[in-house]
Design a protein around this motif. Structure first.
Motif, PDB file in Angstrom:
ATOM      1  N   THR A  21       1.794   2.951   9.694  1.00 44.06           N
ATOM      2  CA  THR A  21       0.834   2.012   9.112  1.00 44.06           C
ATOM      3  C   THR A  21       0.039   1.319  10.212  1.00 44.06           C
ATOM      4  O   THR A  21       0.512   1.176  11.349  1.00 44.06           O
ATOM      5  N   GLN A  22      -1.147   0.901   9.839  1.00 41.88           N
ATOM      6  CA  GLN A  22      -2.007   0.142  10.746  1.00 41.88           C
ATOM      7  C   GLN A  22      -2.823  -0.859   9.949  1.00 41.88           C
ATOM      8  O   GLN A  22      -3.103  -0.653   8.769  1.00 41.88           O
ATOM      9  N   GLY A  23      -3.215  -1.936  10.646  1.00 38.31           N
ATOM     10  CA  GLY A  23      -4.166  -2.890  10.112  1.00 38.31           C
ATOM     11  C   GLY A  23      -5.346  -2.954  11.047  1.00 38.31           C
ATOM     12  O   GLY A  23      -5.175  -2.958  12.275  1.00 38.31           O
ATOM     13  N   VAL A  24      -6.551  -3.011  10.473  1.00 36.29           N
ATOM     14  CA  VAL A  24      -7.782  -2.997  11.254  1.00 36.29           C
ATOM     15  C   VAL A  24      -8.693  -4.110  10.747  1.00 36.29           C
ATOM     16  O   VAL A  24      -8.851  -4.278   9.537  1.00 36.29           O
ATOM     17  N   VAL A  25      -9.274  -4.861  11.666  1.00 34.99           N
ATOM     18  CA  VAL A  25     -10.279  -5.873  11.337  1.00 34.99           C
ATOM     19  C   VAL A  25     -11.490  -5.623  12.226  1.00 34.99           C
ATOM     20  O   VAL A  25     -11.351  -5.537  13.453  1.00 34.99           O
ATOM     21  N   ASP A  26     -12.651  -5.496  11.606  1.00 36.78           N
ATOM     22  CA  ASP A  26     -13.893  -5.251  12.353  1.00 36.78           C
ATOM     23  C   ASP A  26     -13.768  -4.090  13.338  1.00 36.78           C
ATOM     24  O   ASP A  26     -14.228  -4.164  14.479  1.00 36.78           O
ATOM     25  N   GLY A  27     -13.104  -3.025  12.893  1.00 37.74           N
ATOM     26  CA  GLY A  27     -12.980  -1.832  13.722  1.00 37.74           C
ATOM     27  C   GLY A  27     -11.935  -1.905  14.818  1.00 37.74           C
ATOM     28  O   GLY A  27     -11.767  -0.957  15.573  1.00 37.74           O
ATOM     29  N   LYS A  28     -11.202  -3.030  14.894  1.00 40.35           N
ATOM     30  CA  LYS A  28     -10.185  -3.199  15.937  1.00 40.35           C
ATOM     31  C   LYS A  28      -8.793  -3.200  15.321  1.00 40.35           C
ATOM     32  O   LYS A  28      -8.542  -3.864  14.315  1.00 40.35           O
ATOM     33  N   VAL A  87       5.870   1.426  11.834  1.00 42.81           N
ATOM     34  CA  VAL A  87       6.439   2.373  10.885  1.00 42.81           C
ATOM     35  C   VAL A  87       7.155   1.560   9.803  1.00 42.81           C
ATOM     36  O   VAL A  87       7.957   0.682  10.113  1.00 42.81           O
ATOM     37  N   ILE A  88       6.842   1.860   8.555  1.00 42.03           N
ATOM     38  CA  ILE A  88       7.489   1.200   7.415  1.00 42.03           C
ATOM     39  C   ILE A  88       8.347   2.229   6.693  1.00 42.03           C
ATOM     40  O   ILE A  88       7.874   3.321   6.362  1.00 42.03           O
ATOM     41  N   ILE A  89       9.598   1.837   6.476  1.00 40.38           N
ATOM     42  CA  ILE A  89      10.531   2.684   5.748  1.00 40.38           C
ATOM     43  C   ILE A  89      10.798   2.014   4.414  1.00 40.38           C
ATOM     44  O   ILE A  89      11.221   0.850   4.356  1.00 40.38           O
ATOM     45  N   GLY A  90      10.512   2.724   3.339  1.00 43.21           N
ATOM     46  CA  GLY A  90      10.767   2.213   2.006  1.00 43.21           C
ATOM     47  C   GLY A  90      11.989   2.891   1.407  1.00 43.21           C
ATOM     48  O   GLY A  90      12.193   4.092   1.596  1.00 43.21           O
ATOM     49  N   MET A  91      12.809   2.092   0.725  1.00 41.77           N
ATOM     50  CA  MET A  91      14.000   2.607   0.055  1.00 41.77           C
ATOM     51  C   MET A  91      13.971   2.174  -1.400  1.00 41.77           C
ATOM     52  O   MET A  91      13.645   1.036  -1.712  1.00 41.77           O
ATOM     53  N   LEU A 139       0.831  -1.198   0.000  1.00 40.84           N
ATOM     54  CA  LEU A 139       0.000   0.000   0.000  1.00 40.84           C
ATOM     55  C   LEU A 139       0.871   1.255   0.000  1.00 40.84           C
ATOM     56  O   LEU A 139       0.612   2.202  -0.746  1.00 40.84           O
ATOM     57  N   CYS A 140       1.917   1.254   0.817  1.00 42.13           N
ATOM     58  CA  CYS A 140       2.853   2.384   0.859  1.00 42.13           C
ATOM     59  C   CYS A 140       3.533   2.591  -0.492  1.00 42.13           C
ATOM     60  O   CYS A 140       3.719   3.730  -0.941  1.00 42.13           O
ATOM     61  N   THR A 141       3.901   1.502  -1.139  1.00 43.05           N
ATOM     62  CA  THR A 141       4.537   1.582  -2.456  1.00 43.05           C
ATOM     63  C   THR A 141       3.600   2.215  -3.477  1.00 43.05           C
ATOM     64  O   THR A 141       4.013   3.046  -4.289  1.00 43.05           O
ATOM     65  N   TYR A 142       2.332   1.831  -3.437  1.00 43.16           N
ATOM     66  CA  TYR A 142       1.351   2.431  -4.347  1.00 43.16           C
ATOM     67  C   TYR A 142       1.328   3.948  -4.140  1.00 43.16           C
ATOM     68  O   TYR A 142       1.390   4.717  -5.111  1.00 43.16           O
ATOM     69  N   TYR A 143       1.247   4.380  -2.894  1.00 41.25           N
ATOM     70  CA  TYR A 143       1.236   5.807  -2.579  1.00 41.25           C
ATOM     71  C   TYR A 143       2.488   6.490  -3.144  1.00 41.25           C
ATOM     72  O   TYR A 143       2.399   7.487  -3.849  1.00 41.25           O
ATOM     73  N   TYR A 144       3.653   5.930  -2.823  1.00 41.78           N
ATOM     74  CA  TYR A 144       4.928   6.506  -3.262  1.00 41.78           C
ATOM     75  C   TYR A 144       4.978   6.653  -4.787  1.00 41.78           C
ATOM     76  O   TYR A 144       5.320   7.706  -5.307  1.00 41.78           O
ATOM     77  N   LYS A 145       4.632   5.577  -5.480  1.00 39.62           N
ATOM     78  CA  LYS A 145       4.749   5.595  -6.944  1.00 39.62           C
ATOM     79  C   LYS A 145       3.752   6.550  -7.591  1.00 39.62           C
ATOM     80  O   LYS A 145       4.065   7.200  -8.589  1.00 39.62           O
ATOM     81  N   LYS A 146       2.551   6.664  -7.046  1.00 33.24           N
ATOM     82  CA  LYS A 146       1.563   7.588  -7.612  1.00 33.24           C
ATOM     83  C   LYS A 146       1.953   9.039  -7.351  1.00 33.24           C
ATOM     84  O   LYS A 146       1.741   9.891  -8.212  1.00 33.24           O
ATOM     85  N   ILE A 147       2.533   9.323  -6.201  1.00 32.06           N
ATOM     86  CA  ILE A 147       2.927  10.692  -5.874  1.00 32.06           C
ATOM     87  C   ILE A 147       4.181  11.097  -6.649  1.00 32.06           C
ATOM     88  O   ILE A 147       4.246  12.191  -7.213  1.00 32.06           O
ATOM     89  N   PHE A 163      11.662  -2.737   1.126  1.00 28.53           N
ATOM     90  CA  PHE A 163      11.804  -2.495   2.562  1.00 28.53           C
ATOM     91  C   PHE A 163      13.177  -1.908   2.858  1.00 28.53           C
ATOM     92  O   PHE A 163      14.198  -2.449   2.470  1.00 28.53           O
ATOM     93  N   GLY A 164      13.189  -0.798   3.556  1.00 29.71           N
ATOM     94  CA  GLY A 164      14.420  -0.228   4.096  1.00 29.71           C
ATOM     95  C   GLY A 164      14.482  -0.482   5.593  1.00 29.71           C
ATOM     96  O   GLY A 164      15.539  -0.457   6.201  1.00 29.71           O
ATOM     97  N   GLY A 165      13.308  -0.741   6.175  1.00 29.40           N
ATOM     98  CA  GLY A 165      13.241  -1.046   7.593  1.00 29.40           C
ATOM     99  C   GLY A 165      11.813  -0.985   8.091  1.00 29.40           C
ATOM    100  O   GLY A 165      10.902  -0.505   7.416  1.00 29.40           O
ATOM    101  N   ILE A 166      11.640  -1.536   9.268  1.00 34.44           N
ATOM    102  CA  ILE A 166      10.372  -1.430   9.990  1.00 34.44           C
ATOM    103  C   ILE A 166      10.717  -1.071  11.425  1.00 34.44           C
ATOM    104  O   ILE A 166      11.785  -1.419  11.933  1.00 34.44           O
ATOM    105  N   ASP A 167       9.828  -0.359  12.080  1.00 30.79           N
ATOM    106  CA  ASP A 167      10.096   0.119  13.421  1.00 30.79           C
ATOM    107  C   ASP A 167       8.791   0.166  14.209  1.00 30.79           C
ATOM    108  O   ASP A 167       7.716   0.344  13.624  1.00 30.79           O
TER     109      ASP A 167
END
Length: 157
Positions: free
Chosen positions: A138-145, A151-155, A85-93, A102-106
């Motif tokens: 970033t976040q993931g949600v299922v049934d409102g929870k 944090v995702i770092i893309g390189m 999802l982050c990659t889609y955002y980056y490439k469209k912008i 992936f450059g890292g996750i935190d």
């Protein structure tokens, strides 16, 4: 204590994508088992937010072996879905055709389970965007929870 969900999901139709799988495929190169997005519900560059989803089915490649009889979506696959999802955002912008990996996750925390039959809503909020690097909450949600956050770092690779 989990943080608040990054955006209000109550005003969105979570079953009506604005970007379908075919349009995602024109931007994201992943295919077959590694294709982890089914649609994008909201793309809002002005507020630096993108919301997508993954419908979790019984035919996912991990179902048979990741806890037989009680399949749980692996956390690393949840993060991969968010990264796509982050990659889609980056490439469209940026209109950059290079591969963003992936450059890292935190600060990753898993707060709930994701199982076949669930719709995993993925939220990414852009914190930093440069020509070779992007950082997202970033976040993931299922049934409102909240089921994960991090944090995702893309390189650019």
């Amino acid at each position: 204590m989990p943080q608040d969900i990054l955006t209000d999901l109550n005003n969105l139709d979570l079953n009506k994508p604005t970007v379908d799988i075919e349009a995602i495929r024109t931007v994201i190169p992943h295919r077959y088992e590694m294709e982890q997005l089914n649609g994008i519900i909201k793309f809002d560059p002005e507020n630096k937010i993108i919301i997508g989803y993954k419908d979790i089915s019984n035919s996912e490649f991990w179902v048979r072996g990741h806890i037989p009889g009680r399949p749980l979506m692996p956390g690393v696959i949840m993060l991969e879905a968010a990264a796509q999802l982050c990659t889609y955002y980056y490439k469209k912008i940026t209109q950059d055709d290079r591969f963003l990996g992936f450059g890292g996750i935190d600060k990753v925390k898993f707060r709930g389970k994701v199982i076949p039959g669930d719709k995993l809503i993925l939220i990414a909020k852009n914190k930093e965007l440069r020509s070779r690097r992007a950082v997202f909450d970033t976040q993931g949600v299922v049934d409102g929870k909240l089921v994960f956050e991090g944090v995702i770092i893309g390189m650019v690779v």
